[in-house]
Write an enzyme that holds these catalytic residues in place. Structure first.
Site, PDB file in Angstrom:
ATOM      1  N   TYR A  57      19.986   5.540  23.023  1.00  0.00           N
ATOM      2  CA  TYR A  57      18.808   5.117  23.793  1.00  0.00           C
ATOM      3  C   TYR A  57      18.184   3.932  23.066  1.00  0.00           C
ATOM      4  CZ  TYR A  57      15.082   6.005  27.176  1.00  0.00           C
ATOM      5  OH  TYR A  57      14.220   5.910  28.238  1.00  0.00           O
ATOM      6  N   ARG A  70      24.997  14.491  45.937  1.00  0.00           N
ATOM      7  CA  ARG A  70      26.419  14.828  45.853  1.00  0.00           C
ATOM      8  C   ARG A  70      26.516  16.311  46.187  1.00  0.00           C
ATOM      9  NH1 ARG A  70      27.932  15.315  39.430  1.00  0.00           N
ATOM     10  NH2 ARG A  70      26.075  16.470  38.850  1.00  0.00           N
ATOM     11  N   TYR A  75      17.145   2.707  37.797  1.00  0.00           N
ATOM     12  CA  TYR A  75      16.315   3.299  36.734  1.00  0.00           C
ATOM     13  C   TYR A  75      17.062   4.355  35.941  1.00  0.00           C
ATOM     14  CZ  TYR A  75      15.572   7.288  39.862  1.00  0.00           C
ATOM     15  OH  TYR A  75      15.759   8.386  40.672  1.00  0.00           O
ATOM     16  N   PHE A  80      14.238  -0.809  36.064  1.00  0.00           N
ATOM     17  CA  PHE A  80      12.934  -0.245  35.711  1.00  0.00           C
ATOM     18  C   PHE A  80      13.067   0.619  34.467  1.00  0.00           C
ATOM     19  CE2 PHE A  80      10.107   3.453  35.700  1.00  0.00           C
ATOM     20  CZ  PHE A  80       8.869   2.830  35.713  1.00  0.00           C
ATOM     21  N   LEU A  98      10.228   2.881  32.205  1.00  0.00           N
ATOM     22  CA  LEU A  98       8.819   3.283  32.035  1.00  0.00           C
ATOM     23  C   LEU A  98       8.301   2.942  30.639  1.00  0.00           C
ATOM     24  CD1 LEU A  98       6.464   4.943  33.466  1.00  0.00           C
ATOM     25  CD2 LEU A  98       7.307   6.896  32.181  1.00  0.00           C
ATOM     26  N   VAL A 101      12.980  13.075  39.448  1.00  0.00           N
ATOM     27  CA  VAL A 101      12.364  11.826  39.923  1.00  0.00           C
ATOM     28  C   VAL A 101      12.557  11.713  41.430  1.00  0.00           C
ATOM     29  CG1 VAL A 101      12.410   9.304  39.806  1.00  0.00           C
ATOM     30  CG2 VAL A 101      12.709  10.622  37.720  1.00  0.00           C
ATOM     31  N   MET A 141      23.255   8.165  35.790  1.00  0.00           N
ATOM     32  CA  MET A 141      23.769   9.514  35.556  1.00  0.00           C
ATOM     33  C   MET A 141      25.299   9.577  35.569  1.00  0.00           C
ATOM     34  SD  MET A 141      21.139  11.319  34.850  1.00  0.00           S
ATOM     35  CE  MET A 141      21.935  12.890  34.673  1.00  0.00           C
TER      36      MET A 141
HETATM   37  P1  NDP Z   1      17.411  15.427  36.636  1.00  0.00           P
HETATM   38  O1  NDP Z   1      18.089  16.076  35.501  1.00  0.00           O
HETATM   39  O2  NDP Z   1      16.303  16.128  37.335  1.00  0.00           O
HETATM   40  O3  NDP Z   1      18.513  15.096  37.731  1.00  0.00           O
HETATM   41  C1  NDP Z   1      19.721  14.501  37.419  1.00  0.00           C
HETATM   42  C2  NDP Z   1      20.326  13.993  38.727  1.00  0.00           C
HETATM   43  O4  NDP Z   1      21.507  13.297  38.464  1.00  0.00           O
HETATM   44  C3  NDP Z   1      20.645  15.095  39.724  1.00  0.00           C
HETATM   45  O5  NDP Z   1      20.334  14.604  40.995  1.00  0.00           O
HETATM   46  C4  NDP Z   1      22.155  15.253  39.562  1.00  0.00           C
HETATM   47  O6  NDP Z   1      22.785  15.703  40.719  1.00  0.00           O
HETATM   48  C5  NDP Z   1      22.541  13.812  39.286  1.00  0.00           C
HETATM   49  N1  NDP Z   1      23.772  13.682  38.549  1.00  0.00           N
HETATM   50  C6  NDP Z   1      24.037  14.177  37.330  1.00  0.00           C
HETATM   51  N2  NDP Z   1      25.272  13.787  36.928  1.00  0.00           N
HETATM   52  C7  NDP Z   1      25.785  13.056  37.941  1.00  0.00           C
HETATM   53  C8  NDP Z   1      27.021  12.383  38.147  1.00  0.00           C
HETATM   54  N3  NDP Z   1      27.982  12.392  37.215  1.00  0.00           N
HETATM   55  N4  NDP Z   1      27.212  11.737  39.305  1.00  0.00           N
HETATM   56  C9  NDP Z   1      26.240  11.723  40.246  1.00  0.00           C
HETATM   57  N5  NDP Z   1      25.023  12.319  40.102  1.00  0.00           N
HETATM   58  C10 NDP Z   1      24.822  12.980  38.956  1.00  0.00           C
HETATM   59  O7  NDP Z   1      16.963  13.986  36.131  1.00  0.00           O
HETATM   60  P2  NDP Z   1      15.570  13.243  36.093  1.00  0.00           P
HETATM   61  O8  NDP Z   1      14.927  13.240  37.409  1.00  0.00           O
HETATM   62  O9  NDP Z   1      14.777  13.700  34.941  1.00  0.00           O
HETATM   63  O10 NDP Z   1      16.099  11.770  35.776  1.00  0.00           O
HETATM   64  C11 NDP Z   1      16.956  11.112  36.689  1.00  0.00           C
HETATM   65  C12 NDP Z   1      17.422   9.819  36.058  1.00  0.00           C
HETATM   66  O11 NDP Z   1      16.296   8.971  35.920  1.00  0.00           O
HETATM   67  C13 NDP Z   1      18.036   9.997  34.672  1.00  0.00           C
HETATM   68  O12 NDP Z   1      19.083   9.070  34.529  1.00  0.00           O
HETATM   69  C14 NDP Z   1      16.878   9.601  33.771  1.00  0.00           C
HETATM   70  O13 NDP Z   1      17.316   9.137  32.518  1.00  0.00           O
HETATM   71  C15 NDP Z   1      16.255   8.499  34.599  1.00  0.00           C
HETATM   72  N6  NDP Z   1      14.862   8.207  34.283  1.00  0.00           N
HETATM   73  C16 NDP Z   1      14.585   6.924  33.951  1.00  0.00           C
HETATM   74  C17 NDP Z   1      13.317   6.535  33.677  1.00  0.00           C
HETATM   75  C18 NDP Z   1      13.051   5.096  33.353  1.00  0.00           C
HETATM   76  O14 NDP Z   1      11.966   4.759  32.871  1.00  0.00           O
HETATM   77  N7  NDP Z   1      14.015   4.222  33.592  1.00  0.00           N
HETATM   78  C19 NDP Z   1      12.186   7.494  33.667  1.00  0.00           C
HETATM   79  C20 NDP Z   1      12.575   8.829  34.111  1.00  0.00           C
HETATM   80  C21 NDP Z   1      13.879   9.161  34.384  1.00  0.00           C
HETATM   81  P3  NDP Z   1      23.087  17.260  41.002  1.00  0.00           P
HETATM   82  O15 NDP Z   1      21.792  17.884  41.430  1.00  0.00           O
HETATM   83  O16 NDP Z   1      24.098  17.207  42.084  1.00  0.00           O
HETATM   84  O17 NDP Z   1      23.606  17.836  39.717  1.00  0.00           O
END
Ligand code: NDP
Length: 349
Positions: free
Chosen positions: A76, A198, A263, A288, A290, A178, A266
């Site tokens: 990170y 997905r 942002y 983006f 934060l 998010v 994943m």
């Molecule tokens: P969550 O853990 O709540 O959700 C993760 C999501 O990613 C789920 O929808 C999951 O789908 C999906 N996912 C996981 N692995 C894969 C994959 N290999 N292919 C496709 N989809 C996948 O995450 P958050 O809401 O906490 O965060 C979401 C993203 O936003 C993260 O990448 C986080 O780092 C980023 N983030 C960035 C910020 C910024 O300032 N840029 C601030 C906050 C978050 P499923 O439900 O199907 O498993």
């Protein structure tokens, strides 16, 4: 051996009648970057004397977010000096105050105004200026997860495109924390959301997402046909937290001069955009973060955003994503696959 025993006795004598460890803290600590399962260690220590501008906080709950894994792995952009305690977000109760602290009192609930404070522990001394008071009425999970995902969703919806009621926002990773906040805030503003998920077994159900205000829930394969069947216009804003084919799919559904904001990543795949639409529709791709480029003076603005989100909770216009609670000693049960579905409750036995 004897020193160890003495230390345990000293820690036990610091327990209050209520069982809260006000003079000692248990913390997850890492001394080197690597996989959390290998590098984290649960350590107990005494809390030193409070400085005049500090607050002693008994931590009630702290979230586990995808960026926590990246930080511990050392991939990170923010890399704290080691040894470090992970955890960028949580809620705690004020249990003691330094003599110069104003505006807080014992019993108040507080959340962080900045990242990197280390919330994966049972108690800590924090600078009062880094904390913001929140009402207990919003509940433990909403308070613990207030500082990162809701402000992210809010800013994604307001910082890039001027949106009017009826406009379409499309997003992938819509089951994410998010994503769920985006669809609730968008519905509150009269926007329509197309939510691409997905079809994995553990995902949140379509019905649950619709109850949060999602206009359409679909997957990459059916996106074009489902948008057309629902009579939805091309999207003004696309929000990408997955990358790869999932970013390509939502970028294709943007209108002329539409914007895609990335942002998260994943899938760990590069962001993709459709070449013809990029050229002929003049698409805009933005990013983006934060926590990026934030300074001390941003704390006032951050506090105002948190207050706004608190009001939305109190008015029951949004609700927090459910999280399963773990004790700190259960840290080996967390995995990056669980993402934001977990939080620590350090005083849980
Ligand atoms: P969550 O853990 O709540 O959700 C993760 C999501 O990613 C789920 O929808 C999951 O789908 C999906 N996912 C996981 N692995 C894969 C994959 N290999 N292919 C496709 N989809 C996948 O995450 P958050 O809401 O906490 O965060 C979401 C993203 O936003 C993260 O990448 C986080 O780092 C980023 N983030 C960035 C910020 C910024 O300032 N840029 C601030 C906050 C978050 P499923 O439900 O199907 O498993």
């Amino acid at each position: 051996m004897r020193r160890g025993l003495l230390q345990v006795l000293r820690v036990q004598s610091s327990l209050t009648a209520s069982g809260c460890r006000f003079n000692s803290s248990e913390a997850l600590v890492y001394n080197t970057y690597g996989p959390p399962g290998k590098v984290l260690d649960l350590q107990r220590s005494h809390l030193r004397q409070l400085l005049p501008n500090e607050v002693r906080v008994s931590i009630l709950a702290s979230t586990i977010n995808p960026s926590d894994f990246n930080t511990i792995e050392g991939v990170y952009p923010i890399q704290p000096p080691l040894p470090a305690v992970p955890g960028n977000e949580g809620v705690g109760e004020v249990v003691a105050l330094g003599e110069q602290v104003r505006g807080l009192k014992k019993g108040d609930w507080v959340v962080p105004l900045k990242a990197g404070m280390g919330w994966w522990r049972s108690a800590a001394h924090f600078c009062a200026g880094d904390l913001h008071r929140v009402p207990q009425d919003i509940g433990l999970t909403a308070a613990a997860s207030l500082s990162i995902n809701p402000p992210t969703a809010l800013r994604l919806l307001q910082d890039y495109v001027d949106l009017s009621p009826g406009d379409v926002v499309i997003q992938n990773g819509a089951t994410s924390s998010v994503g769920q906040m985006v669809m609730q805030l968008a519905a509150e503003k009269g926007l329509q959301t197309v939510n691409v998920i997905r079809r994995s077994p553990q995902r949140v159900s379509d019905e649950e997402l619709k109850s949060l205000g999602a206009t359409l829930v679909t997957d990459e394969d059916n996106l074009k046909a489902d948008m057309s069947a629902a009579g939805l216009p091309a999207a003004s804003l696309a929000l990408n937290c997955v990358g790869g084919s999932a970013s390509l799919a939502i970028a294709k559904r943007l209108r002329q001069s539409g914007t895609m904001v990335t942002y998260g990543g994943m899938s760990k795949q590069p962001v993709m955009a459709p070449t013809p639409a990029f050229i002929f529709k003049d698409l805009r791709l933005r990013g983006f973060w934060l926590s990026g480029n934030r300074s001390e003076s941003d704390k006032k603005e951050t506090a105002a955003v948190l207050d706004h989100i608190v009001q939305l909770y109190l008015q029951q216009k949004i609700k927090a994503t459910r999280r399963i609670s773990l004790g700190l000693h259960e840290w080996r049960h967390m995995s990056s696959k669980e993402g934001s579905k977990l939080m620590f409750q350090p005083h849980r036995q």
